[in-house]
Design an enzyme around this catalytic site. Structure first.
Site, short mmCIF file in Angstrom:
data_model
loop_
_atom_site.label_atom_id
_atom_site.label_comp_id
_atom_site.label_asym_id
_atom_site.label_seq_id
_atom_site.Cartn_x
_atom_site.Cartn_y
_atom_site.Cartn_z
CG ASP A 163 -67.89 52.90 -40.68
OD1 ASP A 163 -68.13 52.54 -39.80
OD2 ASP A 163 -66.89 54.06 -39.91
CB CYS A 214 -68.43 61.73 -58.99
SG CYS A 214 -66.82 61.86 -59.54
CB CYS A 222 -65.64 61.43 -63.71
SG CYS A 222 -64.47 60.82 -62.58
#
Length: 373
Positions: A262, A302, A305
RNA sequence: GGACGGUUACCCAAGUGGCCAACGGGGUCUGACUGUAAAUCAGAUGGCAGGAGCCUUCGGAGGUUCGAAUCCUUCACCGUCCA
């Protein structure tokens, strides 16, 4: 519940599954951080679109505001923030480190001066467990003392206290539908790390975390420490490297047998105008992007993009529009989440060794995304 | 035509004889960021060197002075008021 299954293994790297009440974690996995019950600038729907599975939140911050009892009254953290997948809460141990200016440690626990209103607040293993049970995450973390890794006497004392606190956490924990992970400390001292990993491993916990890294030590120290710790932590439990967050560290971590990561880095860098790409970083605020029609990374799939140019994002940044933070957070999280997913696929396919070697080489070269126009 | 007030670096704006290459703000540029006190923080912003070194600046020109963004003369432009 909380069974760990190793599906494939390549060298020390593993691909696995960890069942939680809110779904199965497919590892290796990268978890976005939502300290205050929100991953900054993103909606849960956007996180879901990104393929996020595990989301973090924070005991200390939610304890101060809005209060863990309020969250419990509102149906628990999942219901409150509308995240339907697996969740993990950190114990407040990191705040022992990051808020060192306004806290005092004793054997029983830690007193903090609230950074919000200055009032004194108390956290201990028992209180942290109580808060995390009120919050209701699937994975809860032992209350530990994360300390400056370079001072070995302090580190040793912190480690011993962390062990004592872990036993108290285990004892204080009541809910059966939450998995308590113990945290290995010991700074960058190999002997301390061995002692800590052995102790934590002996308690039959459902998972193990490695804390106290990526807090200023060198990469060499960090990777060596991972080797030392993972040689001891049992193979049949998930390993969580806390607070790690660069593409390089994810790959180096998986190579050493880490399953869960994380980090605030992708979302923080996003709010600070920096795009994380597979092998480098781009500061989108830089003047060279003002007329750049390319997406951040033409190879990236994504949402950001697919739709927007570097020039547009730079404009949003310069105009101080908050959409910049959202678009960059989507991109940066996608980079790490998809990297973890790809590593998993490579391990399952038996191609991880070459995958990792190739990626690390490009990171070493600081390879920028290739432009189309 | 006359009386005041003004003209400072990309913009706004302080400075009214030496501590001024010139406060501050904006803008711009650059860097940092790893279990989030972080939509934050740091630095640069006349030029060239790129340690505390040199050169050119405060509307233009000229002057006073050891020394001027600061005082004087004059010109230009802007503003307010009086004719």
């Amino acid at each position: 519940m909380f069974e760990w299954n190793t599906l494939a293994r390549q060298g020390k790297a593993r691909a696995g599954e960890f069942a939680t009440p809110h779904g199965i974690l497919k590892t290796p996995v990268f978890a976005p951080v939502g300290t205050q019950a929100t991953v900054k600038s993103l909606t849960p729907a956007q996180l879901e679109d990104l393929g996020a599975s595990l989301v973090l939140s924070n005991t200390y911050h939610l304890f101060l505001r809005p209060g863990d009892e309020l969250v419990a009254e509102m149906g628990g953290l999942h219901q409150f923030m509308q995240w339907k997948g697996p969740m993990l809460t950190d114990s407040g141990g990191f705040q022992v480190f990051s808020l060192s200016e306004i806290r005092k440690i004793d054997e029983d626990g830690v007193s903090f001066k609230s950074h919000i209103d200055g009032s004194m607040k108390r956290l201990s293993p028992e209180i942290s467990m109580q808060i995390q049970e009120n919050l209701g995450a699937d994975i809860i973390m032992a209350f530990d003392e994360c300390s400056d890794p370079t001072h070995s006497e302090i580190t040793q004392a912190a480690m011993r206290r962390t062990h004592a606190w872990l036993l108290r956490c285990q004892k204080a924990k009541k809910r059966a539908d939450q998995a308590l992970f113990g945290i290995v400390q010991g700074g960058v001292n190999d002997q301390l790390r061995e002692e800590s990993a052995s102790f934590v491993s002996s308690l039959d916990l459902p998972g193990h975390a490695i804390g106290g890294l990526s807090v200023g030590e060198s990469k060499t120290d960090m990777y060596r420490t991972l080797d030392v710790v993972n040689a001891i932590l049992p193979e049949n439990k998930p390993r969580y490297l806390m607070g790690v967050g660069t593409t390089q560290d994810l790959i180096e971590g998986v190579l050493r047998g880490v399953d869960i990561f994380d980090c605030v880095l992708p979302t923080r860098l996003a709010r600070h105008n920096t795009a994380m790409t597979r092998y480098s970083r781009l500061n989108l605020q830089n003047a060279c992007y003002s007329r750049d029609e390319n997406p951040i990374d033409p190879q990236c799939s994504c949402y950001t993009c697919q739709c927007f140019s570097r020039a547009y994002i730079r404009h949003l940044i310069n105009a101080k529009e908050m959409l910049a933070a959202t678009l960059l957070s989507i991109h940066n999280l996608h980079t790490l989440i998809s990297l973890a997913a790809e590593m998993r696929q490579a391990i399952l396919a038996g191609s991880f060794e070459s995958y990792a070697r190739d990626a690390l080489q490009k990171i070493h070269e600081n390879k920028k995304p290739e432009k189309v126009k």
